[in-house]
Design a protein around this motif. Structure first.
Motif, PDB file in Angstrom:
ATOM      1  N   LYS A 172     -18.852   9.841  43.342  1.00 43.45           N
ATOM      2  CA  LYS A 172     -20.151   9.436  42.819  1.00 43.45           C
ATOM      3  C   LYS A 172     -20.513  10.199  41.558  1.00 43.45           C
ATOM      4  CE  LYS A 172     -21.959   7.850  47.244  1.00 43.45           C
ATOM      5  NZ  LYS A 172     -23.077   7.941  48.232  1.00 43.45           N
ATOM      6  N   THR A 173     -19.572  10.997  41.081  1.00 45.52           N
ATOM      7  CA  THR A 173     -19.761  11.719  39.823  1.00 45.52           C
ATOM      8  C   THR A 173     -18.391  11.995  39.228  1.00 45.52           C
ATOM      9  OG1 THR A 173     -20.781  13.675  38.800  1.00 45.52           O
ATOM     10  CG2 THR A 173     -19.700  13.992  40.916  1.00 45.52           C
ATOM     11  N   TYR A 174     -18.338  12.203  37.919  1.00 47.04           N
ATOM     12  CA  TYR A 174     -17.066  12.553  37.288  1.00 47.04           C
ATOM     13  C   TYR A 174     -16.685  13.983  37.670  1.00 47.04           C
ATOM     14  CZ  TYR A 174     -17.498   8.358  34.420  1.00 47.04           C
ATOM     15  OH  TYR A 174     -17.613   7.059  33.990  1.00 47.04           O
ATOM     16  N   LEU A 175     -15.438  14.176  38.048  1.00 48.99           N
ATOM     17  CA  LEU A 175     -14.939  15.493  38.428  1.00 48.99           C
ATOM     18  C   LEU A 175     -14.107  16.123  37.320  1.00 48.99           C
ATOM     19  CD1 LEU A 175     -13.913  14.719  42.130  1.00 48.99           C
ATOM     20  CD2 LEU A 175     -16.081  15.627  41.261  1.00 48.99           C
ATOM     21  N   LEU A 176     -13.833  15.356  36.265  1.00 46.92           N
ATOM     22  CA  LEU A 176     -13.161  15.874  35.077  1.00 46.92           C
ATOM     23  C   LEU A 176     -14.086  15.664  33.881  1.00 46.92           C
ATOM     24  CD1 LEU A 176     -10.689  14.784  37.058  1.00 46.92           C
ATOM     25  CD2 LEU A 176      -9.323  15.348  35.048  1.00 46.92           C
ATOM     26  N   PRO A 177     -14.060  16.557  32.894  1.00 47.37           N
ATOM     27  CA  PRO A 177     -15.031  16.496  31.799  1.00 47.37           C
ATOM     28  C   PRO A 177     -14.681  15.542  30.673  1.00 47.37           C
ATOM     29  CG  PRO A 177     -13.665  18.433  31.545  1.00 47.37           C
ATOM     30  CD  PRO A 177     -13.243  17.788  32.834  1.00 47.37           C
ATOM     31  N   GLY A 178     -13.425  15.127  30.558  1.00 42.92           N
ATOM     32  CA  GLY A 178     -13.022  14.334  29.399  1.00 42.92           C
ATOM     33  C   GLY A 178     -12.777  15.249  28.213  1.00 42.92           C
ATOM     34  N   PRO A 179     -12.438  14.683  27.051  1.00 43.85           N
ATOM     35  CA  PRO A 179     -12.134  15.508  25.874  1.00 43.85           C
ATOM     36  C   PRO A 179     -13.380  16.186  25.328  1.00 43.85           C
ATOM     37  CG  PRO A 179     -12.154  13.187  25.284  1.00 43.85           C
ATOM     38  CD  PRO A 179     -12.291  13.249  26.773  1.00 43.85           C
ATOM     39  N   PRO A 180     -13.223  17.349  24.693  1.00 41.25           N
ATOM     40  CA  PRO A 180     -14.381  18.035  24.104  1.00 41.25           C
ATOM     41  C   PRO A 180     -14.888  17.288  22.871  1.00 41.25           C
ATOM     42  CG  PRO A 180     -12.355  19.171  23.513  1.00 41.25           C
ATOM     43  CD  PRO A 180     -11.969  18.096  24.489  1.00 41.25           C
ATOM     44  N   VAL A 181     -16.153  17.513  22.537  1.00 43.23           N
ATOM     45  CA  VAL A 181     -16.740  16.951  21.332  1.00 43.23           C
ATOM     46  C   VAL A 181     -17.081  18.094  20.374  1.00 43.23           C
ATOM     47  CG1 VAL A 181     -17.642  14.911  22.482  1.00 43.23           C
ATOM     48  CG2 VAL A 181     -19.035  16.948  22.423  1.00 43.23           C
ATOM     49  N   PRO A 182     -17.160  17.824  19.060  1.00 39.23           N
ATOM     50  CA  PRO A 182     -17.035  16.499  18.435  1.00 39.23           C
ATOM     51  C   PRO A 182     -15.592  16.015  18.409  1.00 39.23           C
ATOM     52  CG  PRO A 182     -17.264  18.189  16.752  1.00 39.23           C
ATOM     53  CD  PRO A 182     -17.451  18.880  18.067  1.00 39.23           C
ATOM     54  N   VAL A 183     -15.445  14.694  18.401  1.00 40.28           N
ATOM     55  CA  VAL A 183     -14.133  14.078  18.319  1.00 40.28           C
ATOM     56  C   VAL A 183     -14.210  12.956  17.289  1.00 40.28           C
ATOM     57  CG1 VAL A 183     -14.681  12.541  20.265  1.00 40.28           C
ATOM     58  CG2 VAL A 183     -12.299  12.931  19.632  1.00 40.28           C
ATOM     59  N   SER A 184     -13.178  12.835  16.475  1.00 42.88           N
ATOM     60  CA  SER A 184     -13.155  11.825  15.420  1.00 42.88           C
ATOM     61  C   SER A 184     -11.750  11.255  15.306  1.00 42.88           C
ATOM     62  CB  SER A 184     -13.582  12.436  14.082  1.00 42.88           C
ATOM     63  OG  SER A 184     -13.600  11.467  13.047  1.00 42.88           O
ATOM     64  N   VAL A 185     -11.666   9.923  15.190  1.00 42.77           N
ATOM     65  CA  VAL A 185     -10.367   9.246  15.121  1.00 42.77           C
ATOM     66  C   VAL A 185     -10.405   8.224  13.998  1.00 42.77           C
ATOM     67  CG1 VAL A 185      -8.748   7.726  16.314  1.00 42.77           C
ATOM     68  CG2 VAL A 185      -9.908   9.548  17.576  1.00 42.77           C
ATOM     69  N   ARG A 186      -9.387   8.235  13.188  1.00 37.86           N
ATOM     70  CA  ARG A 186      -9.244   7.240  12.127  1.00 37.86           C
ATOM     71  C   ARG A 186      -8.337   6.120  12.623  1.00 37.86           C
ATOM     72  NH1 ARG A 186      -7.059   8.343   5.944  1.00 37.86           N
ATOM     73  NH2 ARG A 186      -7.415   6.222   5.149  1.00 37.86           N
ATOM     74  N   SER A 187      -8.862   4.916  12.653  1.00 35.33           N
ATOM     75  CA  SER A 187      -8.099   3.772  13.145  1.00 35.33           C
ATOM     76  C   SER A 187      -7.864   2.782  12.017  1.00 35.33           C
ATOM     77  CB  SER A 187      -8.852   3.083  14.287  1.00 35.33           C
ATOM     78  OG  SER A 187      -9.936   2.327  13.782  1.00 35.33           O
ATOM     79  N   SER A 188      -7.234   1.663  12.349  1.00 33.52           N
ATOM     80  CA  SER A 188      -6.940   0.644  11.346  1.00 33.52           C
ATOM     81  C   SER A 188      -8.204  -0.010  10.793  1.00 33.52           C
ATOM     82  CB  SER A 188      -6.028  -0.430  11.965  1.00 33.52           C
ATOM     83  OG  SER A 188      -6.497  -0.815  13.247  1.00 33.52           O
ATOM     84  N   ASP A 189      -9.283  -0.031  11.563  1.00 32.87           N
ATOM     85  CA  ASP A 189     -10.513  -0.705  11.137  1.00 32.87           C
ATOM     86  C   ASP A 189     -11.566   0.256  10.608  1.00 32.87           C
ATOM     87  OD1 ASP A 189     -11.980  -3.035  10.721  1.00 32.87           O
ATOM     88  OD2 ASP A 189     -12.887  -3.008  12.709  1.00 32.87           O
ATOM     89  N   GLY A 190     -11.346   1.543  10.757  1.00 32.50           N
ATOM     90  CA  GLY A 190     -12.323   2.512  10.290  1.00 32.50           C
ATOM     91  C   GLY A 190     -12.228   3.804  11.077  1.00 32.50           C
ATOM     92  N   THR A 191     -13.130   4.733  10.766  1.00 38.20           N
ATOM     93  CA  THR A 191     -13.169   6.026  11.441  1.00 38.20           C
ATOM     94  C   THR A 191     -14.342   6.057  12.407  1.00 38.20           C
ATOM     95  OG1 THR A 191     -12.183   7.163   9.543  1.00 38.20           O
ATOM     96  CG2 THR A 191     -13.366   8.517  11.135  1.00 38.20           C
ATOM     97  N   VAL A 192     -14.072   6.414  13.666  1.00 44.45           N
ATOM     98  CA  VAL A 192     -15.120   6.496  14.671  1.00 44.45           C
ATOM     99  C   VAL A 192     -15.248   7.953  15.102  1.00 44.45           C
ATOM    100  CG1 VAL A 192     -13.489   5.901  16.530  1.00 44.45           C
ATOM    101  CG2 VAL A 192     -15.952   5.648  16.900  1.00 44.45           C
TER     102      VAL A 192
END
Length: 294
Positions: free
Chosen positions: A119-139
């Motif tokens: 009923k809750t996430y037990l892993l935190p996921g990746p740290p922030v800030p996070v930035s990725v450059r893709s084929s359509d733009g940077t998110v």
């Protein structure tokens, strides 16, 4: 401590946590190397098996549903080699792999870890800030806002709307589909205002169309995961899918300091329309998107 070290990576179990470290060999996918080390608490594990094959074997760990924002965001769509919960094992280390799997299974029984969804996430996921450059733009995502900066090859309607900034509080969910190399993928941010939007990813200013390098575009799952980890857990909200999104509350009125930005965007769109860059249909659609975004 039970540990296995392979070219594909290292798994170590200390009785309470499975620590997964990706290998540095060039055969290890960029996604796993970029995601980095993952510490999986025992209570997040549903099962683990070692699968022997003719030339190599594989350790596979299955997590409890709802425990990991990465699995929630990717929806099981990560390519097999990019799956961090899978380890390729040389046959001469099969005994060690079996031992680790047995140690984890024994700990699951001893601690009476349930297999039901969490009923809750037990892993935190990746740290922030996070930035990725893709084929359509940077998110980019800083923990509170998502920002999309379009590339020169993005659809002109997207470029005409300018950078897209989305507050985490306005998001309903994230939809992600990887670029397979044969079919385009997408990373879409669903807000209360766009929940019924039927725009294709290449036209949707709330979505990145993933059509370039499958290896590079796969990194957008990092952003999808970081955002998902900060949204309400799926156990607390109604299920949403591409075909049937529920009616949601209207979005909060925009802040007053966005007024000048709104006027500037509308003037820019008007100039693009007069210059013939945007057709009547594109101008009307883009204007509606800008107004909706504010």
């Amino acid at each position: 401590m039970a540990e296995i070290i392979q070219r594909d990576g290292t798994w170590a179990f200390d009785g309470t946590t499975v620590r997964i470290t990706p290998g540095l060999h060039r055969s290890v996918p960029l996604f796993r190397q970029t995601y980095g080390e993952i510490a999986v608490p025992l209570e997040a594990v549903a099962s683990i098996v070692f699968e022997p094959e003719r030339k190599r074997g594989r350790l596979r760990m299955r997590l409890r549903e709802g425990a990991d924002p990465l699995l929630q965001a990717s929806g099981g769509r990560l390519p097999d080699p990019a799956d961090p919960y899978r380890l390729t094992v040389d046959l001469d280390r099969a005994g060690v792999a079996e031992y680790i799997a047995e140690e984890i299974r024994h700990a699951l029984l001893l601690d009476q870890i349930p297999k039901e969804p969490t009923k809750t996430y037990l892993l935190p996921g990746p740290p922030v800030p996070v930035s990725v450059r893709s084929s359509d733009g940077t998110v980019s995502f800083d923990g509170t806002q998502v920002r999309i900066d379009w590339s020169d090859t993005s659809d002109r309607v997207k470029r005409a709307t300018g950078p897209r900034i989305i507050n985490i509080g306005d998001l309903v969910q994230v939809e992600w589909l990887p670029n397979s190399g044969y079919e385009d993928g997408f990373l879409r941010f669903v807000t209360r205002e766009t929940v019924f939007s039927q725009l294709p990813a290449e036209k949707d200013p709330y979505a990145l169309d993933l059509w370039g390098s499958a290896r590079r575009d796969l990194l957008t799952a990092l952003v999808a995961t970081a955002v998902t980890a900060r949204l309400p857990h799926p156990s607390t909200r109604p299920g949403i899918d591409h075909a049937d999104r529920p009616q949601l509350a209207a979005s909060v009125p925009p802040p007053a300091d966005h007024h000048d930005v709104l006027l500037r965007r509308l003037r820019e769109l008007g100039e693009l329309h007069r210059d013939g860059v945007l057709t009547d249909e594109e101008f009307a659609m883009t204007k509606a998107v800008v107004l909706r975004g504010f």
